[in-house]
Motif scaffolding. Sequence first.
Motif, mmCIF file in Angstrom:
data_model
loop_
_atom_site.group_PDB
_atom_site.id
_atom_site.type_symbol
_atom_site.label_atom_id
_atom_site.label_comp_id
_atom_site.label_asym_id
_atom_site.label_seq_id
_atom_site.Cartn_x
_atom_site.Cartn_y
_atom_site.Cartn_z
ATOM 1 N N CYS A 94 26.676 75.942 92.623
ATOM 2 C CA CYS A 94 25.336 76.389 92.233
ATOM 3 C C CYS A 94 24.406 76.384 93.447
ATOM 4 C CB CYS A 94 24.789 75.459 91.155
ATOM 5 S SG CYS A 94 23.071 75.786 90.726
ATOM 6 N N CYS A 127 22.366 72.973 85.690
ATOM 7 C CA CYS A 127 20.926 73.264 85.734
ATOM 8 C C CYS A 127 20.577 74.637 85.183
ATOM 9 C CB CYS A 127 20.404 73.110 87.159
ATOM 10 S SG CYS A 127 20.815 74.508 88.234
ATOM 11 N N CYS A 133 21.349 73.563 92.363
ATOM 12 C CA CYS A 133 21.534 72.107 92.306
ATOM 13 C C CYS A 133 22.786 71.631 93.039
ATOM 14 C CB CYS A 133 21.571 71.634 90.851
ATOM 15 S SG CYS A 133 23.118 71.970 89.981
ATOM 16 N N ASP A 164 20.894 77.509 86.551
ATOM 17 C CA ASP A 164 20.571 78.510 87.571
ATOM 18 C C ASP A 164 21.656 79.595 87.566
ATOM 19 O OD1 ASP A 164 20.267 79.899 90.067
ATOM 20 O OD2 ASP A 164 19.183 78.164 90.862
ATOM 21 N N CYS A 184 24.887 78.114 85.964
ATOM 22 C CA CYS A 184 25.345 76.762 86.286
ATOM 23 C C CYS A 184 25.399 75.897 85.011
ATOM 24 C CB CYS A 184 24.388 76.140 87.299
ATOM 25 S SG CYS A 184 24.673 74.390 87.600
HETATM 26 ZN ZN LIG Z 1 22.898 74.107 89.110
#
Ligand SMILES: [Zn+2]
Length: 292
Positions: A28, A9, A31, A11, A6
């Motif tokens: 994502c 964030c 987030c 991720d 992402c």
């Molecule tokens: Zn994210």
Amino acid sequence: VERAACPACADPAADPVGRKDGHELRRCRGCRSLFVGTVPGAGAGEDYEAYYDEGNLEVPAFVHRRLDELVAALAPYRRENRWLDVGCGAGALVEAAARAGWRAQGTEIAPRPVARLRERGFDVLAGDVLELPLPEGAYDVVTLVEVLEHVPEPRALLARIAALLRPGGVLHLTTPHARGASARALGAGWSIVSPPEHLQLFSLPGLRAAVRDAGLVEVEAHAEGVNPYELLRAARGRGRVRPDDRVETSYRLNESLHRRRAGVVAKRAANALLDRTRLGDSLKCRAIRPAG
Ligand SMILES: [Zn+2]
């Protein structure tokens, strides 16, 4: 370039949520930010020359007034008297900061507005702020207005900005909201979901994570504002708004709302409601580089 994580964030887990204009969109899992799965290579992305046509370089009078208010609001951070507007476009914010006595600089990738601003005597650098030789630890204020959604590496950009700020200096940024009223109601049909012009739309938790990971300390972060034009248009089945309509209708709506007192009151009420529900279409964030 395929995205491994992402852009907000970091991720690594994301789900495909459809396509728009030939680009795969992902959301994502961490987030809920929305982003393109593959970032186009250099030269294949945004057509900056087309974006900044003569029309986009003209700034309505009410925009200058709003920018003067923004500059005044950031006055408490003034110490070295240095302001940097990243992705300055037509340069109205550089102009506003200079008007208030700041030693104001701008950076911009598109060549046309840079040439125009230099002709008018403004200190504007052409190129990517990730690569430009700017002084680190020097700026009281860095502004990033509607830029984060365009760049291939937003986390790297925020880290660079953190390095450019002096300890105690502030980043002020705005970017469209991936989880606001328009995004929820219109989905990929929202004109702001516009790859490859926009490569990602942040959620509020995604923006907070990105700012924190850049080493900055959040002063405030919230969602606000809505462009009812597009929602109404969609509700009436008139379909998609073209990107140039989008800029113009936002300007016109804001101008007429600010002009009429009733409009101002209505807009404030709408913003207050949207703040509470976090459904505003725009994210705003201020964050400082911690001292020491
Ligand atoms: Zn994210």
